[in-house]
Write an enzyme that holds these catalytic residues in place. Structure first.
Site, PDB file in Angstrom:
ATOM      1  N   GLY A 216      40.970  53.549  44.110  1.00  0.00           N
ATOM      2  CA  GLY A 216      41.150  54.854  43.467  1.00  0.00           C
ATOM      3  C   GLY A 216      41.922  54.865  42.170  1.00  0.00           C
ATOM      4  O   GLY A 216      42.218  55.943  41.653  1.00  0.00           O
ATOM      5  N   PHE A 217      42.250  53.739  41.597  1.00  0.00           N
ATOM      6  CA  PHE A 217      43.050  53.703  40.376  1.00  0.00           C
ATOM      7  C   PHE A 217      42.192  54.075  39.163  1.00  0.00           C
ATOM      8  O   PHE A 217      41.259  53.374  38.817  1.00  0.00           O
ATOM      9  CB  PHE A 217      43.680  52.315  40.188  1.00  0.00           C
ATOM     10  CG  PHE A 217      44.771  52.028  41.168  1.00  0.00           C
ATOM     11  CD1 PHE A 217      46.083  52.332  40.868  1.00  0.00           C
ATOM     12  CD2 PHE A 217      44.474  51.461  42.407  1.00  0.00           C
ATOM     13  CE1 PHE A 217      47.099  52.086  41.778  1.00  0.00           C
ATOM     14  CE2 PHE A 217      45.482  51.218  43.320  1.00  0.00           C
ATOM     15  CZ  PHE A 217      46.799  51.527  43.004  1.00  0.00           C
TER      16      PHE A 217
ATOM     17  N   TYR B 203      33.649  35.380  51.135  1.00  0.00           N
ATOM     18  CA  TYR B 203      33.525  35.927  52.487  1.00  0.00           C
ATOM     19  C   TYR B 203      33.403  34.747  53.445  1.00  0.00           C
ATOM     20  O   TYR B 203      32.783  33.723  53.107  1.00  0.00           O
ATOM     21  CB  TYR B 203      32.283  36.809  52.608  1.00  0.00           C
ATOM     22  CG  TYR B 203      32.363  38.112  51.859  1.00  0.00           C
ATOM     23  CD1 TYR B 203      32.975  39.229  52.426  1.00  0.00           C
ATOM     24  CD2 TYR B 203      31.805  38.235  50.590  1.00  0.00           C
ATOM     25  CE1 TYR B 203      33.041  40.437  51.747  1.00  0.00           C
ATOM     26  CE2 TYR B 203      31.860  39.434  49.895  1.00  0.00           C
ATOM     27  CZ  TYR B 203      32.488  40.529  50.482  1.00  0.00           C
ATOM     28  OH  TYR B 203      32.547  41.711  49.795  1.00  0.00           O
TER      29      TYR B 203
ATOM     30  N   GLY C  30      30.710  43.049  43.358  1.00  0.00           N
ATOM     31  CA  GLY C  30      29.438  42.361  43.436  1.00  0.00           C
ATOM     32  C   GLY C  30      28.312  43.079  42.713  1.00  0.00           C
ATOM     33  O   GLY C  30      28.446  44.240  42.303  1.00  0.00           O
TER      34      GLY C  30
ATOM     35  N   HIS D 262      38.583  48.687  50.967  1.00  0.00           N
ATOM     36  CA  HIS D 262      37.298  48.330  50.363  1.00  0.00           C
ATOM     37  C   HIS D 262      36.731  49.483  49.548  1.00  0.00           C
ATOM     38  O   HIS D 262      35.522  49.740  49.542  1.00  0.00           O
ATOM     39  CB  HIS D 262      36.294  47.899  51.439  1.00  0.00           C
ATOM     40  CG  HIS D 262      35.337  46.837  50.978  1.00  0.00           C
ATOM     41  ND1 HIS D 262      35.517  45.504  51.236  1.00  0.00           N
ATOM     42  CD2 HIS D 262      34.195  46.910  50.248  1.00  0.00           C
ATOM     43  CE1 HIS D 262      34.528  44.806  50.710  1.00  0.00           C
ATOM     44  NE2 HIS D 262      33.709  45.640  50.090  1.00  0.00           N
TER      45      HIS D 262
ATOM     46  N   SER E 265      33.465  37.867  42.208  1.00  0.00           N
ATOM     47  CA  SER E 265      32.940  38.175  43.536  1.00  0.00           C
ATOM     48  C   SER E 265      32.060  37.043  44.062  1.00  0.00           C
ATOM     49  O   SER E 265      31.343  36.387  43.312  1.00  0.00           O
ATOM     50  CB  SER E 265      32.122  39.467  43.474  1.00  0.00           C
ATOM     51  OG  SER E 265      31.393  39.672  44.670  1.00  0.00           O
TER      52      SER E 265
END
Length: 412
Positions: free
Chosen positions: A320-321, A140, A90, A287, A117
């Site tokens: 974490g990529f 959401y 976002g 997240h 998003s």
């Protein structure tokens, strides 16, 4: 001479995602970079998402013909040129003008899906007009369900392939480092106001063309005149729904007959429930370390999830990529694909649309190189025996054989 990563302003000199990150840090004002970078509480989960990859060591084969390497993957029966896609992020309009559009164009150019998003500053209609785009929509389940229903109707009208519903944000995470930039919600303190003034290139790119970026998919949810990134914060926080539960997924499933993906699952028991509720895919995710601090990483829970659900639904993950080898390790442990978040944003912030393309290309090159160095000519040849660490190899071996299509060929 002391070894050091490039930390200048020319994104084209970046050799890897970490160097793109440094270029982005120099280009963005502090508050904007902090929004991308930060995690919750003490950021243990944020750090764990990266450190977990160090524990997964590889054991390559040699003397194998890897002169050509095929990186293509199939997601929901449709081809993707690469085993990763751009995940939903976002506020991208705070990184560069039309940030979401530029990121979607980069994904389309690379032949991979793009997930927009819910909190984007580009409308889903504008994204769908990109020639050749493969767009999925993230939503959401806000308290105002009528807004959700209307957004689903918009997605239906555009004949999009998939909805990705994020479920791990029913309560907002404690992002202290982000909050320290403000004296009240989205009112920058004087240090950050001065810092913005010291980034005139960003000001002319982001603020001057059209003013403060505005949310383009939340219009009927927000009060009149409060659809800007600055004005919407409190309204969006009030719309988060702590009562969110599986019956809401059933409601959405009844309304939406396309591909339904749940993002935010991290516990194997919830994977079992996802199967019962008829979803088509899951995104294992904490997240990006921005919600529950101390959470397990998606990589740690991936093998058990793959043992339960491989072949029954599509399994994606994020968190974490930063290297192509990270992506290959996820595929070895049962993932169908990886969602890229911050890595793509670093490229976007560093070099706008071309920077996003560079980030994707860096990861593509690294995946291809890792595959060849492992002794594989295609992703289908990845198998558990290429993992050295006994714990991780045993976890991969427990995944049903069909998840490694060419396992027998690799072992011979």
């Amino acid at each position: 001479m002391k070894r050091r990563l490039y930390s200048g302003r020319d994104y084209l000199r970046a050799q890897n995602i970490e160097e793109l990150r440094e270029v982005a840090r120099r280009r963005l004002p502090n508050f904007s970079f902090e929004y991308v970078e930060g995690g919750s509480d003490d950021e243990f989960t944020l750090k764990r998402n990266r450190s977990i990859f160090e524990s997964i060591t590889l054991q390559p084969r040699t003397l194998r013909n890897v002169s050509t390497r095929n990186l293509s993957r199939s997601f929901f029966g449709k081809p993707s040129a690469l085993p990763f896609l751009i995940g939903p992020t976002g506020f991208n309009g705070l990184l560069t003008d039309k940030g979401d559009l530029r990121l979607a164009e980069a994904a389309t150019q690379a032949g991979i899906p793009f997930v927009l998003s819910n909190a984007s500053t580009t409308s889903i209609e504008d994204i769908s007009r990109i020639e050749g785009v493969r767009a999925w929509m993230q939503i959401y389940l806000y308290r105002t369900r009528d807004h959700v229903a209307k957004l689903v109707e918009r997605v239906k009208a555009l004949n999009l392939e998939a909805i990705v519903v994020t479920t791990d944000s029913a309560i907002f995470g404690n992002r202290e480092w982000d909050r320290r930039n403000y004296i009240r919600p989205l009112k920058l303190n004087w240090r950050n106001q001065l810092d913005v003034a010291m980034h005139p290139e960003w000001v002319w790119d982001v603020l001057v063309p059209r003013g403060v970026p505005r949310f383009k998919n939340l219009g009927d949810l927000l009060p009149p005149g409060r659809d800007s990134v600055k004005g919407a914060a409190s309204a969006l926080a009030a719309e988060l729904d702590p009562s969110l539960n599986w019956q809401d997924i059933a409601w959405l499933r009844d309304m939406w007959k396309g591909r339904l993906i749940i993002k935010g699952i991290i516990h194997p028991a919830d994977v079992e429930l996802a199967l019962q509720y008829g979803v088509d895919g899951i995104v294992l995710s904490n997240h990006g370390g921005r919600q529950l601090d101390g959470s397990v990483s998606a990589m740690e829970t991936l093998p058990e999830v793959a043992r339960i659900a491989k072949g029954k639904l599509e399994i994606f993950l994020d968190g974490g990529f930063r290297r192509g080898s990270d992506i290959v390790k996820a595929l070895l442990l049962g993932a169908d694909g990886v969602l890229i978040g911050r890595a793509g944003l670093y490229g976007l912030a560093a070099g706008k649309g071309p920077g996003a393309c560079l980030a994707i290309d860096i990861l593509r090159t690294e995946v291809e190189r890792t595959l060849g160095l492992l002794g594989c000519s295609s992703l289908d040849e990845l198998s558990a025996d290429l993992i050295h660490d006994p714990k991780w190899r045993a976890a991969a071996d427990a995944i049903p054989l069909k998840s490694f299509a060419s396992k027998r060929a690799v072992l011979t």
